[in-house]
Design a protein around this motif. Structure first.
Motif, PDB file in Angstrom:
ATOM      1  N   TYR A  26     -33.468  34.506 -50.243  1.00  0.00           N
ATOM      2  CA  TYR A  26     -32.602  35.307 -51.102  1.00  0.00           C
ATOM      3  C   TYR A  26     -33.273  36.594 -51.531  1.00  0.00           C
ATOM      4  O   TYR A  26     -32.668  37.649 -51.581  1.00  0.00           O
ATOM      5  CB  TYR A  26     -32.208  34.490 -52.333  1.00  0.00           C
ATOM      6  N   GLN A  27     -34.555  36.498 -51.830  1.00  0.00           N
ATOM      7  CA  GLN A  27     -35.214  37.700 -52.331  1.00  0.00           C
ATOM      8  C   GLN A  27     -35.664  38.655 -51.230  1.00  0.00           C
ATOM      9  O   GLN A  27     -36.061  39.775 -51.508  1.00  0.00           O
ATOM     10  CB  GLN A  27     -36.410  37.299 -53.220  1.00  0.00           C
ATOM     11  N   LEU A  49     -38.993  24.140 -64.480  1.00  0.00           N
ATOM     12  CA  LEU A  49     -37.679  23.520 -64.642  1.00  0.00           C
ATOM     13  C   LEU A  49     -37.658  22.460 -65.739  1.00  0.00           C
ATOM     14  O   LEU A  49     -36.607  21.982 -66.130  1.00  0.00           O
ATOM     15  CB  LEU A  49     -37.209  22.903 -63.320  1.00  0.00           C
ATOM     16  N   PRO A  91     -36.840  20.204 -54.335  1.00  0.00           N
ATOM     17  CA  PRO A  91     -36.638  19.094 -55.267  1.00  0.00           C
ATOM     18  C   PRO A  91     -36.404  17.776 -54.525  1.00  0.00           C
ATOM     19  O   PRO A  91     -36.084  17.777 -53.330  1.00  0.00           O
ATOM     20  CB  PRO A  91     -35.376  19.492 -56.032  1.00  0.00           C
ATOM     21  N   PHE A 100     -42.965  24.238 -61.949  1.00  0.00           N
ATOM     22  CA  PHE A 100     -42.010  25.221 -61.476  1.00  0.00           C
ATOM     23  C   PHE A 100     -41.082  25.722 -62.583  1.00  0.00           C
ATOM     24  O   PHE A 100     -40.086  26.381 -62.335  1.00  0.00           O
ATOM     25  CB  PHE A 100     -41.178  24.610 -60.340  1.00  0.00           C
ATOM     26  N   MET A 124     -30.216  31.201 -48.519  1.00  0.00           N
ATOM     27  CA  MET A 124     -30.658  31.147 -49.909  1.00  0.00           C
ATOM     28  C   MET A 124     -32.176  31.085 -49.997  1.00  0.00           C
ATOM     29  O   MET A 124     -32.774  31.529 -50.967  1.00  0.00           O
ATOM     30  CB  MET A 124     -30.054  29.925 -50.611  1.00  0.00           C
ATOM     31  N   GLY A 125     -32.763  30.511 -48.976  1.00  0.00           N
ATOM     32  CA  GLY A 125     -34.224  30.440 -48.953  1.00  0.00           C
ATOM     33  C   GLY A 125     -34.867  31.811 -48.940  1.00  0.00           C
ATOM     34  O   GLY A 125     -35.950  32.003 -49.491  1.00  0.00           O
ATOM     35  N   PHE A 179     -40.215  25.575 -53.764  1.00  0.00           N
ATOM     36  CA  PHE A 179     -40.074  24.233 -54.314  1.00  0.00           C
ATOM     37  C   PHE A 179     -38.931  23.507 -53.616  1.00  0.00           C
ATOM     38  O   PHE A 179     -37.848  24.049 -53.439  1.00  0.00           O
ATOM     39  CB  PHE A 179     -39.785  24.348 -55.822  1.00  0.00           C
ATOM     40  N   ARG A 225     -24.487  39.626 -51.024  1.00  0.00           N
ATOM     41  CA  ARG A 225     -25.493  38.676 -51.424  1.00  0.00           C
ATOM     42  C   ARG A 225     -25.105  38.069 -52.782  1.00  0.00           C
ATOM     43  O   ARG A 225     -25.265  36.890 -53.017  1.00  0.00           O
ATOM     44  CB  ARG A 225     -26.838  39.404 -51.556  1.00  0.00           C
ATOM     45  N   ALA A 270     -31.983  28.508 -58.759  1.00  0.00           N
ATOM     46  CA  ALA A 270     -33.159  29.092 -59.392  1.00  0.00           C
ATOM     47  C   ALA A 270     -34.385  28.860 -58.528  1.00  0.00           C
ATOM     48  O   ALA A 270     -35.209  29.751 -58.347  1.00  0.00           O
ATOM     49  CB  ALA A 270     -33.366  28.479 -60.771  1.00  0.00           C
ATOM     50  N   SER A 271     -34.464  27.682 -57.933  1.00  0.00           N
ATOM     51  CA  SER A 271     -35.607  27.383 -57.077  1.00  0.00           C
ATOM     52  C   SER A 271     -35.620  28.240 -55.829  1.00  0.00           C
ATOM     53  O   SER A 271     -36.621  28.307 -55.129  1.00  0.00           O
ATOM     54  CB  SER A 271     -35.580  25.915 -56.657  1.00  0.00           C
ATOM     55  N   SER A 272     -34.466  28.828 -55.501  1.00  0.00           N
ATOM     56  CA  SER A 272     -34.428  29.692 -54.330  1.00  0.00           C
ATOM     57  C   SER A 272     -34.713  31.134 -54.699  1.00  0.00           C
ATOM     58  O   SER A 272     -34.582  32.020 -53.876  1.00  0.00           O
ATOM     59  CB  SER A 272     -33.053  29.621 -53.670  1.00  0.00           C
ATOM     60  N   GLY A 273     -35.031  31.362 -55.952  1.00  0.00           N
ATOM     61  CA  GLY A 273     -35.354  32.720 -56.332  1.00  0.00           C
ATOM     62  C   GLY A 273     -34.170  33.503 -56.846  1.00  0.00           C
ATOM     63  O   GLY A 273     -34.239  34.714 -56.977  1.00  0.00           O
ATOM     64  N   ILE A 274     -33.084  32.806 -57.123  1.00  0.00           N
ATOM     65  CA  ILE A 274     -31.930  33.498 -57.684  1.00  0.00           C
ATOM     66  C   ILE A 274     -32.073  33.514 -59.197  1.00  0.00           C
ATOM     67  O   ILE A 274     -32.374  32.488 -59.802  1.00  0.00           O
ATOM     68  CB  ILE A 274     -30.622  32.790 -57.284  1.00  0.00           C
ATOM     69  N   ASN A 275     -31.863  34.668 -59.778  1.00  0.00           N
ATOM     70  CA  ASN A 275     -31.883  34.736 -61.229  1.00  0.00           C
ATOM     71  C   ASN A 275     -30.532  34.243 -61.736  1.00  0.00           C
ATOM     72  O   ASN A 275     -29.560  34.980 -61.791  1.00  0.00           O
ATOM     73  CB  ASN A 275     -32.136  36.168 -61.683  1.00  0.00           C
ATOM     74  N   VAL A 334     -40.540  32.244 -57.859  1.00  0.00           N
ATOM     75  CA  VAL A 334     -40.261  32.421 -56.437  1.00  0.00           C
ATOM     76  C   VAL A 334     -40.780  33.776 -55.977  1.00  0.00           C
ATOM     77  O   VAL A 334     -41.419  33.891 -54.937  1.00  0.00           O
ATOM     78  CB  VAL A 334     -38.757  32.284 -56.160  1.00  0.00           C
ATOM     79  N   ARG A 386     -39.551  31.532 -65.812  1.00  0.00           N
ATOM     80  CA  ARG A 386     -38.285  31.269 -65.144  1.00  0.00           C
ATOM     81  C   ARG A 386     -38.521  31.070 -63.664  1.00  0.00           C
ATOM     82  O   ARG A 386     -39.332  31.762 -63.043  1.00  0.00           O
ATOM     83  CB  ARG A 386     -37.333  32.427 -65.366  1.00  0.00           C
ATOM     84  N   ALA A 387     -37.768  30.130 -63.095  1.00  0.00           N
ATOM     85  CA  ALA A 387     -38.002  29.749 -61.706  1.00  0.00           C
ATOM     86  C   ALA A 387     -37.918  30.924 -60.745  1.00  0.00           C
ATOM     87  O   ALA A 387     -38.741  31.051 -59.840  1.00  0.00           O
ATOM     88  CB  ALA A 387     -37.018  28.657 -61.308  1.00  0.00           C
ATOM     89  N   ASP A 388     -36.927  31.787 -60.955  1.00  0.00           N
ATOM     90  CA  ASP A 388     -36.776  32.855 -59.952  1.00  0.00           C
ATOM     91  C   ASP A 388     -37.954  33.815 -59.974  1.00  0.00           C
ATOM     92  O   ASP A 388     -38.311  34.410 -58.958  1.00  0.00           O
ATOM     93  CB  ASP A 388     -35.453  33.591 -60.145  1.00  0.00           C
ATOM     94  N   MET A 398     -38.662  30.385 -47.089  1.00  0.00           N
ATOM     95  CA  MET A 398     -39.229  31.236 -48.132  1.00  0.00           C
ATOM     96  C   MET A 398     -40.549  31.849 -47.730  1.00  0.00           C
ATOM     97  O   MET A 398     -40.948  32.853 -48.268  1.00  0.00           O
ATOM     98  CB  MET A 398     -39.463  30.409 -49.388  1.00  0.00           C
TER      99      MET A 398
END
Ligand SMILES: Nc1ncnc2c1ncn2[C@@H]1O[C@H](COP(=O)(O)OP(=O)(O)OP(=O)(O)O)[C@@H](O)[C@H]1O
Ligand SMILES: Nc1ncnc2c1ncn2[C@@H]1O[C@H](COP(=O)(O)OP(=O)(O)OP(=O)(O)O)[C@@H](O)[C@H]1O
Ligand SMILES: [Mg+2]
Ligand SMILES: [Mg+2]
Lengths: 332, 455, 255, 409, 320
Positions: C121-122, C69, C101, C67, C118-119, C99, B328, B344-349, C93, C88-90, C168
């Motif tokens: 990711y968490q 940014l 863009p 968000f 990536m959607g 979000f 990952r 970042a918008s996808s939740g990645i730090n 999330v 912070r954005a993450d 997400m």
């Protein structure tokens, strides 16, 4: 420690012959990188071609220095053409590597045994500056009060600053013209410019050639200032330092390279004079040997120089003259 | 992470045994050169002699050849003296007083008729020597080799050896290239201080290695390898520091890539000179592996160190690639590389990912530097000198592509070695750089890079 | 900053207890130049809020500010009562905000499938389930899962971007012009799906230039002009407000 | 040493190049300020930085010796230091300016021929003496140096011949030569090769390597492929890189006779490889003073030196300068220059400051015998007579086993 | 180089003569067959057998296409139909695998992109390409063509290009005003919003003074009110005698201003004709417009759809 000596010594370099060389090299880079966005990391190659062509023609074929310079300029333009034809179609990062490689190739060839009979291998070439010195208007050392030069240096300095002034004028005229505007546009987005009917390739080539020819001028002064031409004068680092000079002053600013070069050499010399005075065995020792020996003092100036460069870019990334607003627009 | 780590371990452990092996046994082998029995005469009478030492060296023997006549004359052919070789194979002609001899030139000739049955000169036509003007106040030694025909060294054998050393070097280079490419790929930063990151690893390894005592495992001394490991780990920490202390704050301020590139030039100047400040300018060697005799496999000569280094490098490369390709984190790095805001918008730090990349990238660079140091000595410029090649490798392979960096490194590394078959050695980098340019002409995006879509 | 008009007071009162809420935001890109000049916004749980307005009004900036940014100079953003200003954005999330863009909304060098990964990711475990769902909406994405997003057409990219957000499975979804560049049939699909997701309990804030369509489906809408709320009201109210029509909607689509 | 600007500025004003060219002007009229200032332009940074310390030590040692004995006519010698760098960025010019500003009458340096060439004009046109302890390039013999350039390291022609002769004497007929590609290495290696071939030995591999290169594996591979019975290694500090590689290719010191040269004769005690049997040469007096290196160590910046390359030459340079200044009764560069060659040859042999200065004061013509050899100079200011010491390693330390003298025209 | 343009000189003003000509051109379309690849009476652009594939994907495969001079032609089609790629091919930004095409009778095969633009065929980009670190006004000025000052030698003599520059600036300001960008003239283009970039892109293309302007989704992201006023502007282009070819997904706009519509799907031209006829073509509806395209969704209808959706969701949830 005598500060007026320190200052005068620093000004001697800040306005002196080395500063002139780096200033010219940086003016060339400014056209390449500052205005057109061409990441040329091989400015040393243009300097090498300029300096060596001039020296070689005079030494080996005994032609007039001025004619040799002319040939040097033409060859620098040809080198630009040679480098440009393949690389200007590539992405900027690739151009950077190709030009670094080219500079290394050029330098090694000039220094090679195979070509020793033309370029003197690692010894380089000497005794070609008679024509230049013959025109020296000064008959003795020149003392401007706060700074003085020997007769020969003074002549190089005079000729150098006149050349720089002319180059700056040229850059200033070019960059406020529509031609310069096209270059700046290319820096931003080539495809957009292409779609508007401009021959991007030709413009880039022109920029590369003009900047390269100014690089060759830097090469002439490299050779003239020490009346010698040598492969170490055009090592890869030279380009890096020229970039440093450019960015200290601020890219895409006409006077950026001038201010940058003066500051760069002033600082470098000042640090050297200061630190070596501070660690000198005789006189008053400011810094004990256990902390810094005299040899380490010489290193220290580069260490500080590196730090200074970093700090400058961190706190004033646009350089002395640059426009902060411009940086905030992320080109990537 | 776990599987690559295991693979790496086994890859590394195997050759480690090699290093521990009795490779020193060979040290006391063959005697150097020939026993010089035509030893210099202990004579102090102010005369200069011509001394011809004749030995039959065919078939690796080294027997004195006696009874051969040698004549000395001046340039006009006036004879000056002649002598017959003695039991030691030595023919000695007195030329006279030093004062008279200096500045003169002579012709020395061997009488092939007098050569014993069965012997012949290596080059039968080569029977006459004409000297330059004498400048030394010492006896003038001459030889007429009596030996087998000189066998031209086989290009294939040489190529094989060049390939082997090239592979080892490439593998080391590839680690550095991968490190550079990771950082470039994720942050867009062309890091000119990468060479100094390599040197850092070498430096730490060197520091550990120079500490007194040795680190033994199962009775074998592994000090240097342990030092490299420490260098590797320390580099990771250094990468972390680099990012936290410098690059992350810069990113937060929104510093552009070009400014960052220049900062990296500053960092490079700063670090390089600091290293010299600390350790001086000389080349130094690590405490081990500087006197390893080679294994001879056919024409190939290779040391256990080279095998070990190669395996370590390959193991690390494979592990790193697996990490980047399949985990990952790997995907996250590519996402961040591509579009940090969106990542970042996808939740990645993003900061953490970049930080990891700095840690891994620097660790790779450090290990590469340490291994460079082990294979060829440490110097404050060890990484700096490799930088251009690392850049070339990365570009050749395609900026930002993992496999590209590795492929590029191997092409560059091997090419540098093999090119010396054709180009003069002094120009060996020129050859590699020309290849770089040529490849970019044919495939501007590098070997594994991709074209961009327009519109 | 902004003076309290009666309308604003009413708006603030209505905002009580909203899930996502922004008050009096002042934000901008460059020091000294504010793009948002005190705009308010709230979105209740399960609500679909539209934002329309002229180009350069600050709509995207508003979403980006929500968000994290864009730096917020003053004002606050809260999510479910918790302050998330300049977070912070993450982190957002993981707090459940998604979000999409307006520009640069795909990972060009990643494949479609990786983009969608990536959607989530968490929460990588949920991938296959969500992936099937997204593919059912945009069949092209499933068919082309191996293609690099950078080589996709404009509309296809938009699908990927939308798909990534849908992966997400957020509780609040911020959409910046999701329908731009899509073919009519796809636009319909996007609007319908947005509504559908919204009905399934997701709060949505969407910026749209397809204003008529947007006002049709949203519960409430804002008209943003020069960084301020110019009008607010339900979709229907705004869609029929002559001022709004003249200044922002135009008459073309009504013709 | 920064306080002497007034006097020096006047000085540099009057002693321009015009004065130096007619150096036949009547002696007796002093042009100097009475205080000899020695500037050192030697590498402290960059590629050749490791060559700096022994040279600085040599200069320091000589100055200490002279000053402890009361200086020149009671005047202490002062030293100003500058870094010659390696040309990137080209700081040698700036360093030279610094030295001249600080009133240097002579400049000892530079180490690299290329760097020397880049500043020679500046120095000699200012009427100062330039004295290099290490330059070997032929270019300086013909350079228009206004009679102000000198050097103590003999042209490599003698050393090359000595090595060639030694290799043949030792019974080797198949020799590989590996040398760094610069003014130093190339010149010396060419001479070795010429000598070997003149004597009938076969030079099976002749390799000039790029001293900047990261490694020398390709070069070593080639040497190994040639299966030589002796190898001449003309290198500087990179020797410690090359020797392990030679060993690892089966052509190490134990497998083939290795010959070193002045550039890499050093104490390698801290190395793990074994150099026993390796031979080498460098310019040295017939009878070496083993204490000399210890003395160098004692004055070196930051402790014991790693090697001593060019340390004695630097020492001799300062000695000759000081003696010439004493003889001329003047510390002006041009005046010193007229006496240097005189001091170096033809006369009563002497060594060390105490002995030589006494003789000079007594008006005797002396022949200075240096720490690096006889130091006799020809008219262009380069040594024309030299003694080459032949060394042999036991373990990783060497000792002189023999010496050969030679003359150059 | 200046000689390359074939443009009539008085394009600037939208003359009565021009309007007359464009009316005639439109009228001539009445007789054109409504089938893919139909011959046009006065074609400015003719493309033949153009194909381009990426890997296994046939992105463009146009057998024959003509674009009538002096009218507005819309190019529509589903996402990924190959419209942008087709634009790229025509304007020299990409090379086709096969095919020939000509502009004003001049074959454009292997003609570099910038030459295509100089010939009078200028395109915009779907993903905008503004010159970020130039001001909006400079962005416009760059686009003007035949600038003397863009030649290296003339550049250093300001006298040679001053007056031309003044003229260009005036024209640029005028265009910016029409696109509501005059307030942003001195800002860096990089600071524009998404929609503003679209506008600048279009304005800049017009600054080139093209004979054929090719707009790739010019209105995507543009505010409806502004869109409406821009439509008038596009129409006036036609009256100035220019030809417009644009890609758009906004059917209102297509219906409103286009004289002819070409439909692409999966790389091929599947239909051609006037807007009304094309939009009622069942294949076009299936492939592109969708069932609801002209039935404006009422709130009730919407609710119905949604109710169905909810049921579906419930069902799905039940299944799990
Ligand atoms: N460089 C490329 N590599 C691979 N596939 C590509 C490339 N460029 C375009 N394609 C594919 O070709 C097809 C046509 O793309 P194109 O951009 O022309 O579509 P379009 O008609 O403009 O669509 P949209 O309306 O969404 O902009 C798409 O499916 C796209 O994925
Ligand atoms: N990165 C940036 N730097 C500086 N200014 C910016 C930046 N991005 C946007 N702006 C400015 O902020 C203002 C608002 O931009 P924003 O993108 O929020 O508009 P928008 O309402 O989304 O418009 P559109 O409908 O055209 O997308 C614009 O005037 C724009 O010029
Ligand atoms: Mg927006
Ligand atoms: Mg498209």
């Amino acid at each position: 420690m005598n500060f007026s000596d320190l200052l005068s010594g620093s000004f001697q370099q800040g306005l002196g012959t080395s500063a002139i060389v780096y200033c010219l090299a940086a003016i060339g880079l400014n056209i390449h990188f500052g205005y057109t966005g061409l990441l040329n990391f091989g400015q040393a190659a243009f300097m090498a071609v300029g300096g060596y062509t001039m020296a070689m023609l005079v030494v080996q074929w005994d032609i007039s220095l001025w004619l040799a310079m002319l040939v040097g300029l033409v060859l620098a333009a040809l080198l630009a053409l040679l480098l440009g034809i393949p690389t200007l179609r590539l992405r900027a990062d690739y151009l950077a590597i190709v030009t670094i490689a080219a500079a290394e190739i050029v330098r090694q060839l000039y220094g090679s045994i195979a070509l020793k009979k033309y370029f003197g291998a690692q010894d380089g070439l000497t005794s070609f500056s008679a024509d230049f010195r013959a025109l020296n208007p000064f008959s003795g050392p020149v003392d401007l009060g706060f700074v003085s030069w020997s007769k020969d240096d003074a002549w190089v300095v005079l000729a150098g600053w006149v050349t720089i002034a002319l180059c700056c004028l040229l850059v200033w005229l070019l960059m406020r013209s529509p031609w310069g505007r096209v270059l700046k546009s290319i820096r931003e987005d080539e495809d957009a410019v292409r779609s508007l009917g401009k021959n991007v390739y030709a413009y880039k080539m022109q920029a590369l050639m003009i900047g390269g020819m100014i690089g060759a001028l830097a090469g002439f002064f490299t050779a003239l200032k020490s009346a010698a031409m040598n492969p170490t004068f055009v090592a890869t680092d030279v380009t890096f330092f020229a970039y440093t000079v450019l960015l200290i002053g601020g890219a895409a600013r006409v006077l950026g390279p001038v201010v940058g070069a003066v500051i760069f050499w002033f600082l470098l010399t000042f640090l050297d004079l200061f630190l070596s005075a501070a660690t000198d065995d005789e006189g008053s020792v400011l810094i004990p040997e256990a902390i810094m020996t005299n040899q380490q003092a010489s290193l220290m100036r580069f260490i500080v120089m590196g730090l200074a460069l970093m700090l400058l870019m961190i706190f004033r990334p646009q350089g002395i003259f640059g426009d902060r607003r411009e940086l905030a627009i992320d080109g990537r | 992470m776990r599987i690559p780590a295991l693979g790496l371990l086994s890859l590394v452990l195997l050759p480690l045994l090699l290093l521990a092996g009795p490779s020193h046994a060979a040290t006391a082998s063959a005697a150097p050169g020939a026993p010089a029995n035509c030893a210099k005469a202990d004579r102090d009478d102010g005369t200069i002699h011509v001394r011809v030492c004749l030995r039959d060296r065919r078939g690796n023997a080294n027997d004195p050849v006696a009874g051969v006549t040698v004549r000395v004359s001046d340039l006009d052919g006036n004879p000056i003296g002649e002598a017959v070789s003695d039991a030691d194979g030595l023919a000695d002609v007195n030329l006279g007083e030093v004062i008279d001899v200096l500045g003169q030139r002579y012709v020395i000739e061997i009488d092939t008729e007098t050569l014993p049955e069965g012997t012949a000169l290596q080059n039968p036509k080569d029977v006459k020597r004409t000297t330059e003007q004498f400048q030394l106040e010492t006896d003038y030694s001459v030889t007429f080799p009596i030996d087998d025909k000189i066998e031209e060294p086989s290009d294939w054998d040489l190529a094989l050896n060049l390939l082997a050393t090239g592979l080892v070097y490439s593998a080391i280079l590839a680690m550095a290239a991968l490190g550079l490419n990771m950082v470039f790929g994720t942050t867009g930063l062309t890091n000119f201080a990468h060479g100094e990151l390599m040197t850092f690893g070498a430096l730490i390894a060197f520091a550990i290695d120079s500490m007194p005592g040795e680190i033994s495992l199962f009775g074998h001394d592994y000090s240097v390898l342990v030092a490299c490991l420490v260098g590797f780990l320390a580099s990771g920490v250094f990468g972390w520091l680099n990012d936290k202390g410098l690059w992350a704050p810069l990113r937060r301020r929104g510093t552009g890539v070009i400014a960052m590139m220049i900062i990296s030039i500053g960092l490079s100047i700063f670090l390089r000179n600091s290293y010299q400040y600390l350790v001086g300018g000389e080349n130094r060697n690590y405490s081990q592996y500087t006197d390893l005799q080679p294994y001879e496999i056919g024409a190939l000569r290779i040391t256990s160190l080279q095998i070990t280094v190669f395996c370590i490098a390959i193991g690390v490369l494979v592990a790193a690639c697996c990490l980047l390709q399949f985990t990952r984190l790997g995907k996250a790095t590519r996402a961040v590389a591509d579009n940090p805001a969106l990542a970042a918008s996808s939740g990645i730090n993003v900061d953490r990912v970049i930080n990891r990349v700095w840690i891994f990238g620097t660790a790779l660079a450090g290990l590469s530097g340490a291994l460079l140091g082990v294979t060829q000595g440490f110097n404050f410029q060890v990484g700096y000198k490799a930088l251009l090649l690392v850049f070339a490798a990365v570009t050749l392979g395609g900026l930002g592509t993992i496999w590209g960096a590795i492929a590029g490194a191997f092409i560059i590394g091997i090419f540098i070695e093999l090119s010396t078959l054709v180009v003069p050695d002094e120009l060996k980098y020129v050859g590699a750089l020309v290849v770089l340019i040529v490849v970019l002409l044919i495939r501007p995006q590098g070997i594994l890079g991709r074209r961009e879509r327009i519109g | 900053m902004s003076e309290n008009t009666p309308e604003r007071d009413a708006h603030l009162a209505a905002a009580e207890g909203a899930l996502l809420r922004a008050d009096d935001l002042i934000a901008g890109y460059l020091p000294g130049v504010n793009i948002l000049n005190g705009s308010d916004l709230y979105c209740k749980r399960g609500e679909l809020v539209g934002i329309i307005g002229p180009n350069g009004a600050g709509k995207s900036t508003l979403l980006k500010a929500l968000f994290g940014l864009v730096k917020i100079h003053s004002g606050s953003v809260t999510l479910d009562g918790a302050d998330i200003t300049n977070q912070r954005a993450d982190k957002l999330v993981s707090a459940g905000i998604g979000f999409v863009p307006q520009t640069n909304n795909v990972f060009g060098s990643l494949t479609i499938q990786e983009n969608l990964e990536m959607g989530v990711y968490q929460r990588p475990k949920t991938f296959s389930e969500r992936f099937d769902f997204v593919c059912s909406l945009f069949p092209t994405l499933g068919e082309r899962r191996g293609q690099r997003a950078g080589s996709l057409s404009g509309g296809e990219r938009q699908m990927v971007a939308m798909g990534r957000a849908l992966m997400m499975d957020p509780s609040v979804l911020l959409l910046d012009e999701p329908s731009a560049g899509l073919s009519p049939v796809m636009q319909d699909e996007v609007f319908v799906q947005t509504r559908r997701i919204n009905r399934a309990g997701v709060s949505v804030v969407m910026v749209e230039q397809n204003a008529a369509r947007c006002l049709q489906i949203c519960d409430r809408a804002y008209v943003l002009d020069q960084g301020r709320n110019a009008y607010t009201g339900t979709g229907e109210q705004l869609a029929n407000d002559p001022k709004v029509i003249e200044l922002y909607l135009g008459t073309l689509s009504k013709a | 040493g920064c306080g002497s600007d007034d006097g020096d500025d006047d000085n540099s004003g009057s002693s321009g190049s015009d004065n130096t060219s007619d150096s036949s002007s009547p002696a007796g009229e002093k042009k100097g300020d009475g205080k000899l200032v020695v500037g050192t332009l030697l590498p402290q940074t960059g590629d050749l930085a490791y060559l700096g310390p022994p040279e600085f030590a040599g200069v320091q040692l000589a100055i200490n010796e002279i000053n402890e004995a009361g200086g020149i006519d009671g005047q202490q010698i002062t030293q100003v230091k500058a870094d010659s760098g390696d040309g990137t960025p080209d700081i040698a010019g700036a360093s030279t300016d610094k030295l001249l500003n600080q009133g240097a009458d002579v400049v000892v340096g530079a180490a690299a021929s290329g760097v020397s060439l880049s500043v020679i004009d500046k120095i000699v046109n200012a009427g100062k003496v330039m004295f290099s302890p290490a330059n070997t390039a032929a270019a300086f013999d013909t350079y228009d140096d206004k009679g102000l350039y000198f050097r103590t390291s003999p042209s490599d022609r003698l050393q090359g011949q000595v090595i060639g002769n030694m290799a043949v004497e030792d019974g080797h007929s198949n020799v590989a030569v590996m040398a760094r590609q610069d003014a130093y290495g190339e010149g010396l290696a060419e001479q070795v090769k010429a000598t070997l071939e003149e004597k009938g030995a076969n030079v099976s591999e002749f390799i000039l390597y790029n001293a900047d290169a990261e490694n020398f594996t390709a070069e070593v591979n080639k040497v190994a492929a040639a299966k030589p019975d002796a190898i001449v290694l003309v290198s500087f500090n990179e020797t410690t890189k090359i020797v392990p590689q030679l060993i690892s290719k089966g052509v190490g010191p134990q497998d083939a006779q290795l010959y070193f040269v002045d550039g890499n004769m050093a104490d390698y005690s801290d190395q793990k490889f074994d150099l026993t049997g390796v031979k080498g040469t460098f310019p040295a007096p017939a009878e070496v003073d083993p204490g000399f290196n210890k003395l160098l160590d004692s004055v070196a910046d930051g402790g014991k030196l790693k090697d001593y390359t060019y340390g004695p030459q630097a020492y001799d340079a300062v000695m000759l300068i000081a003696l010439a200044s004493l003889a001329a009764g003047d510390d002006d560069g041009a005046a010193i220059a007229t006496k240097i060659v005189e001091m170096s040859k033809d006369g009563e042999k002497c060594s060390g400051w105490a002995q030589c200065s006494e003789l000079v004061k007594a008006g005797t013509d002396i022949d200075y015998e240096g720490a690096s050899g006889p130091t006799d100079m020809n008219d262009t200011g380069s040594p024309n007579k030299a003694t080459i010491g032949i060394q042999e390693y036991k373990g990783n330390k060497y000792s002189q086993i023999d010496s050969v003298s030679g003359v150059l025209e | 180089m200046a000689a390359e343009t074939n443009l009539p000189t008085n394009l600037e003003a939208s003359t009565e003569e021009g309007r007359e000509r464009s009316r005639a051109a439109r009228a001539a379309l009445a007789d054109v067959a409504r089938e893919p690849g139909a011959k046009k009476p006065d074609a400015i652009l003719v493309a033949d057998g153009i194909t381009r594939s990426f890997g296994g994907l046939q992105a463009v495969d146009v057998e024959h296409l003509e674009v009538q001079r002096g009218v507005i032609t819309a190019l529509i089609g589903p996402n990924g139909a190959g419209k942008t790629t087709f634009f790229n091919l025509l304007t020299g930004f990409d090379r086709p695998d096969a095919g020939t095409w000509s502009f004003n009778g001049k074959t454009l095969n292997k003609v570099a992109a910038y030459r295509v633009a100089r010939l009078g065929m200028v395109r915009t980009f779907q993903l905008t390409k503004v010159l970020a670190k130039l001001t909006v006004l400079e962005n416009m000025r760059v686009a003007a063509r035949n600038q003397t000052g863009e030649r290296l030698w003339a550049a250093v003599i300001p006298r040679m290009w001053r007056s031309q520059e003044t003229d260009n600036t005036a024209r640029a300001k005028d265009l910016l005003q029409r696109f509501l960008l005059d307030g942003k003239a001195d800002d860096f283009a990089g600071s524009l919003s998404g929609g503003q970039r679209k506008l600048l892109e279009m304005a800049r293309a017009l600054m080139v003074d093209p004979e054929l302007v090719m707009l790739d989704e010019p209105m995507a992201g543009v505010n409806p009110a502004l869109k409406q006023s821009l439509l008038g502007h596009v129409k006036s282009l036609r009256d100035e005698g220019r030809t417009v070819l644009f890609v758009e997904h906004d059917m209102d706009m297509v219906r409103d201003i286009s004289d002819w519509v070409v439909v692409m799907a999966q790389g091929k031209v599947i239909a051609e004709g006037p807007p009304e006829s094309v939009m009622s073509d069942q294949r076009v509806i299936d492939a592109y417009l969708g069932a609801h395209h002209d039935t404006k969704l009422t709130f009730e209808a919407e609710e119905k759809i949604l109710a169905a959706a909810q049921e579906e969701i419930a069902e799905e949830a039940g299944n799990e």
